[in-house]
Each structure stands twice: as C-alpha cells, then as structure tokens.
Scaffold this motif. Structure first.
Motif, short mmCIF file in Angstrom:
data_model
loop_
_atom_site.label_atom_id
_atom_site.label_comp_id
_atom_site.label_asym_id
_atom_site.label_seq_id
_atom_site.Cartn_x
_atom_site.Cartn_y
_atom_site.Cartn_z
N ALA A 261 65.27 44.51 8.36
CA ALA A 261 64.88 45.09 6.56
C ALA A 261 63.98 44.45 6.31
N ALA A 262 62.85 45.13 5.59
CA ALA A 262 61.66 44.79 5.58
C ALA A 262 61.34 45.00 4.11
N GLU A 263 60.96 44.56 2.52
CA GLU A 263 60.80 44.65 1.25
C GLU A 263 59.96 46.35 1.74
N ASP A 264 58.98 46.30 2.25
CA ASP A 264 57.86 47.34 2.89
C ASP A 264 57.08 47.50 4.24
N PRO A 265 57.67 48.82 4.22
CA PRO A 265 56.82 48.93 6.01
C PRO A 265 55.81 47.63 6.23
N PRO A 266 55.69 46.88 7.61
CA PRO A 266 55.03 46.17 7.51
C PRO A 266 53.79 46.68 8.38
#
Length: 226
Positions: free
Chosen positions: A165-170
């Motif tokens: 999981a990332a905070e936003d799509p990289p």
C-alpha cells in the motif's frame, strides 16, 4: 472440520487434500471471484508450494499467512479479486510490484504473455525464483529492485499490479502504464484504512475506481537487508 469427513481426511491424506482444494475454490467464488480464466489459473497454481514451515497446513484456507522477511502471502480471495480487477489479456506484459512468496506472479503467468515481478527483499526474489523454475514458468522474470520506481527499462506495461500500500499511486508506475493500461493497487495513509483501486490510463489522463477495503503491508522505498 469435525465428524466423519475429518476422520476420512486423516485416513486418506490425498482425499483430504482434494477436499481442502475444493473448499478453496468454493471460497473464491463465494467472495466474488467469478472470472473463469482467473479461477482456472488459481486452480492450476498450488498455493501449498508457496507456504512453508508451520503454516503449510493452512495453505488452502482463505487467510493471509506470514512468510519470510516480515511479509505475508495475501489471502486467496483478495489475490483472485485483484487479478480479476486487472483484466489481464493473454498478450499483455504485466509488472508486479511486491513478489512476496511468488504466488501472485505465478497466477499472472497463466494469464499474460510476460510477467516481470520485483521485490526489495533478495531472499524473497531468490525463493520465488526457485519455485518458478521448478514449475517451468518461463514467462516470469523475478528481480530485486525498488518497486516504487517500477522497471523503466522494460516499460511501458499493459498491466501493473502492486501488492503493497502507498499513500497515492506512485508517479513512476503511472508513467510506465501504456495508454489503455490498467493498474490495481491498495492506497491509504495508514495500515488500517486502505482502499483497493483500479487506475486506467486514458487519452486524457487517468480514471480512478475504488473497489473494496483491504489491508496490505506498506510500500517501502529502498532495498531490504536480506
């Protein structure tokens, strides 16, 4: 499982394994995995090969399990739903970020022309690569790399699947997606609040679709120590 069926499983290990695999496929369908190609791929790839040690007896249960390097193998229904959401075609080239046990990449190998899978942990890449070779999965390439930057040398990709999981799509992964391509990944600002989303690259930018709540390990930059 209790009663006569459980006794039968103990008397006949092969029958018990077949019963567990049948329940495994039933659990996938009951959780919404309905795509025939995905179900066939998950039937072909034995999850038991990817679960080792004390948890090997639970390989066919619909639950995440610990693996090496403090990581997990995702629960099968989530693997199935993510694969289904990715809409993989047989001519597609897929990038998977987060090799882990190798289970997800092995399933993708049944659906795509080519699969590249990367992980920050050398040990996981090595162990998964051994399984891929033992299964004769010649269309899978496993590499140790910082997955948050993707694989620029192999881009662009038809499909990208991120299993952390990332905070936003990289941004680098977005840039490596072909026009018309799809990326499926969990996003969220904590370990407890995450959404599985599908990103589709269009002529004018990107479309985003929320799919379901999930919980994954965080996407971490850099390489691991093992």
């Amino acid at each position: 499982m209790t009663g006569p069926a459980a006794e039968g499983e103990e008397d006949d290990p092969a029958a018990g394994l077949a019963e567990r695999k049948m329940r495994f496929l039933f659990a996938l369908r009951s959780h919404g995995v309905t795509d025939a190609r995905v179900l066939t791929a998950m039937e072909r790839v034995d999850r038991g090969l990817f679960v080792r040690g004390v948890f090997s007896g639970r390989a066919y249960e619909d639950m995440p399990l610990p693996i090496s390097c403090g990581q997990t193998i995702s629960q099968p229904s989530v693997v199935g739903l993510m694969t289904q959401a990715l809409r993989v075609g047989h001519r597609d080239t897929v990038l998977e970020v987060g090799t882990g046990s190798g289970y997800q990449a092995a399933i993708l190998s049944q659906l795509a022309r080519r699969v590249y899978t990367v992980d920050r942990w050398r040990r996981l890449v090595r162990e998964a690569g051994d399984i891929f070779r033992s299964l004769g999965l010649v269309n899978v390439t496993a590499m140790t790399a910082d997955g948050s930057f993707g694989l620029p040398d192999q881009a662009p990709f038809d499909r990208i699947l991120v299993t952390a999981a990332a905070e936003d799509p990289p941004g680098p992964l977005m840039a490596q997606l072909k026009p018309g391509g799809i990326m499926v990944l969990p996003v969220g600002q904590s370990d407890h609040v995450q959404q599985l989303i599908r990103v589709t690259r269009t002529e004018n930018g990107f479309d985003y679709e929320e799919l379901r709540p999930v919980r994954f390990v965080p996407l971490v930059e850099g390489l691991g120590n093992e």
